[in-house]
Write a protein that holds these residues in place. Structure first.
Motif, PDB file in Angstrom:
ATOM      1  N   ALA A  37      13.842  29.170 -20.401  1.00 20.96           N
ATOM      2  CA  ALA A  37      14.885  28.615 -21.267  1.00 20.96           C
ATOM      3  C   ALA A  37      16.189  28.452 -20.493  1.00 20.96           C
ATOM      4  O   ALA A  37      16.930  27.475 -20.685  1.00 20.96           O
ATOM      5  CB  ALA A  37      15.102  29.517 -22.482  1.00 20.96           C
ATOM      6  N   ALA A  38      16.480  29.395 -19.598  1.00 18.00           N
ATOM      7  CA  ALA A  38      17.679  29.292 -18.761  1.00 18.00           C
ATOM      8  C   ALA A  38      17.604  28.055 -17.878  1.00 18.00           C
ATOM      9  O   ALA A  38      18.585  27.328 -17.713  1.00 18.00           O
ATOM     10  CB  ALA A  38      17.824  30.553 -17.897  1.00 18.00           C
ATOM     11  N   TRP A  39      16.423  27.807 -17.326  1.00 18.11           N
ATOM     12  CA  TRP A  39      16.227  26.623 -16.484  1.00 18.11           C
ATOM     13  C   TRP A  39      16.475  25.343 -17.267  1.00 18.11           C
ATOM     14  O   TRP A  39      17.180  24.445 -16.804  1.00 18.11           O
ATOM     15  CB  TRP A  39      14.822  26.627 -15.909  1.00 18.11           C
ATOM     16  N   ASP A  40      15.904  25.257 -18.468  1.00 23.29           N
ATOM     17  CA  ASP A  40      16.051  24.039 -19.277  1.00 23.29           C
ATOM     18  C   ASP A  40      17.511  23.754 -19.598  1.00 23.29           C
ATOM     19  O   ASP A  40      17.971  22.605 -19.497  1.00 23.29           O
ATOM     20  CB  ASP A  40      15.240  24.167 -20.571  1.00 23.29           C
ATOM     21  N   ALA A  41      18.244  24.792 -19.985  1.00 25.56           N
ATOM     22  CA  ALA A  41      19.648  24.607 -20.338  1.00 25.56           C
ATOM     23  C   ALA A  41      20.471  24.193 -19.114  1.00 25.56           C
ATOM     24  O   ALA A  41      21.288  23.268 -19.186  1.00 25.56           O
ATOM     25  CB  ALA A  41      20.219  25.894 -20.942  1.00 25.56           C
ATOM     26  N   GLN A  42      20.227  24.857 -17.982  1.00 25.40           N
ATOM     27  CA  GLN A  42      21.011  24.531 -16.789  1.00 25.40           C
ATOM     28  C   GLN A  42      20.637  23.164 -16.229  1.00 25.40           C
ATOM     29  O   GLN A  42      21.496  22.449 -15.700  1.00 25.40           O
ATOM     30  CB  GLN A  42      20.825  25.607 -15.711  1.00 25.40           C
ATOM     31  N   ASN A  43      19.379  22.791 -16.353  1.00 27.50           N
ATOM     32  CA  ASN A  43      18.962  21.477 -15.868  1.00 27.50           C
ATOM     33  C   ASN A  43      19.624  20.362 -16.680  1.00 27.50           C
ATOM     34  O   ASN A  43      20.023  19.335 -16.127  1.00 27.50           O
ATOM     35  CB  ASN A  43      17.438  21.336 -15.927  1.00 27.50           C
ATOM     36  N   GLU A  44      19.766  20.572 -17.998  1.00 28.47           N
ATOM     37  CA  GLU A  44      20.471  19.592 -18.817  1.00 28.47           C
ATOM     38  C   GLU A  44      21.937  19.501 -18.389  1.00 28.47           C
ATOM     39  O   GLU A  44      22.509  18.406 -18.299  1.00 28.47           O
ATOM     40  CB  GLU A  44      20.369  19.948 -20.299  1.00 28.47           C
ATOM     41  N   SER A  47      22.635  28.898 -20.422  1.00 25.33           N
ATOM     42  CA  SER A  47      21.704  29.197 -19.336  1.00 25.33           C
ATOM     43  C   SER A  47      21.893  30.617 -18.809  1.00 25.33           C
ATOM     44  O   SER A  47      20.922  31.369 -18.643  1.00 25.33           O
ATOM     45  CB  SER A  47      21.893  28.189 -18.192  1.00 25.33           C
ATOM     46  N   ILE A  48      23.150  30.980 -18.569  1.00 23.97           N
ATOM     47  CA  ILE A  48      23.415  32.324 -18.040  1.00 23.97           C
ATOM     48  C   ILE A  48      23.044  33.392 -19.066  1.00 23.97           C
ATOM     49  O   ILE A  48      22.498  34.451 -18.711  1.00 23.97           O
ATOM     50  CB  ILE A  48      24.887  32.450 -17.620  1.00 23.97           C
ATOM     51  N   SER A  49      23.294  33.116 -20.340  1.00 28.72           N
ATOM     52  CA  SER A  49      22.918  34.067 -21.387  1.00 28.72           C
ATOM     53  C   SER A  49      21.410  34.274 -21.417  1.00 28.72           C
ATOM     54  O   SER A  49      20.917  35.411 -21.478  1.00 28.72           O
ATOM     55  CB  SER A  49      23.410  33.573 -22.754  1.00 28.72           C
ATOM     56  N   TYR A  50      20.663  33.171 -21.376  1.00 25.99           N
ATOM     57  CA  TYR A  50      19.208  33.279 -21.329  1.00 25.99           C
ATOM     58  C   TYR A  50      18.752  34.040 -20.084  1.00 25.99           C
ATOM     59  O   TYR A  50      17.814  34.848 -20.139  1.00 25.99           O
ATOM     60  CB  TYR A  50      18.574  31.888 -21.336  1.00 25.99           C
ATOM     61  N   PHE A  51      19.404  33.758 -18.956  1.00 25.27           N
ATOM     62  CA  PHE A  51      19.051  34.441 -17.706  1.00 25.27           C
ATOM     63  C   PHE A  51      19.233  35.945 -17.860  1.00 25.27           C
ATOM     64  O   PHE A  51      18.366  36.733 -17.463  1.00 25.27           O
ATOM     65  CB  PHE A  51      19.920  33.909 -16.566  1.00 25.27           C
TER      66      PHE A  51
END
Length: 197
Positions: free
Chosen positions: A74-81, A63-67
């Motif tokens: 994409a960052a949201w999706d990863a962090q939400n999971e 998530s942080i990498s995508y951010f």
């Protein structure tokens, strides 16, 4: 031939801990693309492993990498999971951390109302754990979001609390950040002499 291929794949597959170590080294070096590539290559196996702790760690780094790459959705999706895993585990600190990251993504996407909801929830989880650098971060995030919403008095209050906490704990870098946040809020309130100080 197929059996040989699958045997080879099995031998070179990384364990969840090895994925965390490999991705973590790239993450620490701020090599965001490569971090995301390593994690994405191993995500299916991580999900199947049942090792939710290392999966959550990888999702957080992803998530942080995508951010950092500006891929906020994409960052949201990863962090939400990751957040869903944290909710299941019930660890208040991890839940608070995920909520803080989600709020930061909302801030970047100018979705301030949702960001405020998330950071207030993060604070509700974090405050019972006592004063800490993490709680100061939550207060600082709240200040940034509230300032964007024009809720200046609340922004000043949260920035002040964060500054007091970091100053008392003698965290000089974080203290400077809180001073900047408080100055920005004072400027927005027209309290220029306090901002200059």
């Amino acid at each position: 031939m197929i059996r040989t291929f699958f045997l080879f794949f099995w031998l070179v597959a990384l364990t969840p801990a090895e994925v965390v170590d490999k991705a973590g080294a790239l993450f620490d070096a701020q090599r965001w693309h490569e971090t995301a590539d390593v994690i994405n290559e191993n995500l299916p196996a991580l999900r199947q492993s049942g090792d939710t702790e290392n999966l959550a760690e990888c999702l957080s780094m992803l998530s942080i990498s995508y951010f950092r790459l500006g891929a906020f959705s994409a960052a949201w999706d990863a962090q939400n999971e990751c957040y869903q895993i944290d909710l299941t585990s019930g660890d208040a600190g991890n839940i608070s951390s995920s909520l803080n990251t989600l709020a930061g993504i909302c801030l970047a996407m100018e979705n301030y109302e949702e960001g405020e909801r998330l950071i207030r929830e993060a604070i509700r989880y974090e405050e019972p754990l006592g004063p800490s650098a993490a709680l100061a971060v939550r207060y600082g995030m709240a200040s940034d979001i509230l300032l964007k919403e024009g809720k200046v008095d609340e922004a000043i209050d949260f920035a002040t609390r964060a500054l007091e906490m970091d100053t008392e704990a003698q965290r000089p870098v974080q203290t400077a950040i809180r001073q900047s946040q408080l100055a920005a809020a004072y400027i927005e309130a027209g309290r220029l002499s306090e901002a200059a100080k």
